[in-house]
Design an enzyme around this catalytic site. Structure first.
Site, short mmCIF file in Angstrom:
data_model
loop_
_atom_site.label_atom_id
_atom_site.label_comp_id
_atom_site.label_asym_id
_atom_site.label_seq_id
_atom_site.Cartn_x
_atom_site.Cartn_y
_atom_site.Cartn_z
N ASN A 50 68.44 17.52 61.36
CA ASN A 50 67.68 18.79 61.93
C ASN A 50 68.51 19.37 62.90
O ASN A 50 69.53 18.79 63.68
CB ASN A 50 66.28 18.48 62.58
CG ASN A 50 66.32 17.08 63.71
OD1 ASN A 50 67.15 16.53 63.65
ND2 ASN A 50 65.43 17.32 64.47
N GLU A 63 65.41 17.48 56.03
CA GLU A 63 65.19 17.61 54.44
C GLU A 63 65.71 18.83 53.88
O GLU A 63 66.21 18.76 53.01
CB GLU A 63 63.71 17.38 54.22
CG GLU A 63 62.94 16.20 54.61
CD GLU A 63 62.42 15.91 56.17
OE1 GLU A 63 63.01 16.73 56.84
OE2 GLU A 63 61.54 15.35 56.21
N1 THU Z 1 61.56 17.04 61.67
C1 THU Z 1 62.44 17.29 60.87
O1 THU Z 1 63.51 17.63 60.59
N2 THU Z 1 61.99 16.45 59.65
C2 THU Z 1 60.64 15.88 59.54
O2 THU Z 1 60.25 15.33 58.35
C3 THU Z 1 59.81 16.10 60.79
C4 THU Z 1 60.41 16.91 61.72
C5 THU Z 1 62.29 18.03 62.82
C6 THU Z 1 61.99 19.16 63.28
C7 THU Z 1 62.21 19.27 64.70
O3 THU Z 1 63.81 19.57 64.92
C8 THU Z 1 61.95 17.94 65.30
O4 THU Z 1 61.95 17.05 64.04
C9 THU Z 1 60.57 17.73 65.81
O5 THU Z 1 59.84 17.99 65.18
#
Ligand code: THU
Length: 143
Positions: A50, A63
């Site tokens: 992320n 993802e």
């Molecule tokens: N996030 C993801 O990258 N994947 C997930 O499956 C759930 C949430 C990230 C988005 C944001 O940067 C952080 O996690 C908190 O929501």
């Protein structure tokens, strides 16, 4: 039960790749680093983390980043995705709604979605379980 199953080697590689990706995450606003690894139909693994920014809703999920890496490498079919984030015992990470739809674009109903945290593997779902009655490319092709 998914009709496609992971070998132990594939699962180990997905886990190692997603954990490494999680360590690269840029998540200074949520402090919730996430790593993802996608296995494509050719057996290649693609990583993503992320990436947040100061305009909070504009952040990128792990993802989505892993799918982008897959497409960039020429992959068009995802067989499994492993996602690593903190939590467990009922609060296992699973892809957000938007990412479930993104996975739908490149995954069959039996796409494996495996949760994990920094310590252990969590539950395994299929895309059909996490996104039932979904809308996909077949609905608009031929229009
Ligand atoms: N996030 C993801 O990258 N994947 C997930 O499956 C759930 C949430 C990230 C988005 C944001 O940067 C952080 O996690 C908190 O929501």
């Amino acid at each position: 039960m998914p009709s496609f199953d992971l070998t132990q080697t594939q699962q180990d590689a997905l886990l190692a790749t997603a954990r490494q990706a999680q360590r690269q995450a840029y998540a200074p606003y949520s402090n919730y680093p996430v790593g993802a690894a996608v296995l494509d139909a050719q057996g290649h693994i693609h990583a993503g983390c992320n990436v947040e920014n100061a305009a909070y809703p504009e952040g990128l999920c792990a993802e989505a980043a892993a799918l982008s890496a897959m497409v960039l490498a020429g992959g068009r079919q995802a067989r499994a995705v492993l996602v690593v984030g903190s939590g467990g015992n009922g609060s296992w990470i699973t892809p957000c709604g938007g990412c479930r739809q993104k996975l739908r674009e490149f995954g069959a109903p039996d796409l494996i979605i495996q949760s994990a945290n920094e310590l252990t593997l969590g539950p395994r779902h299929t895309l059909a379980q996490l996104l039932p009655e979904s809308f996909g490319p077949g609905h608009i092709k031929g229009n």
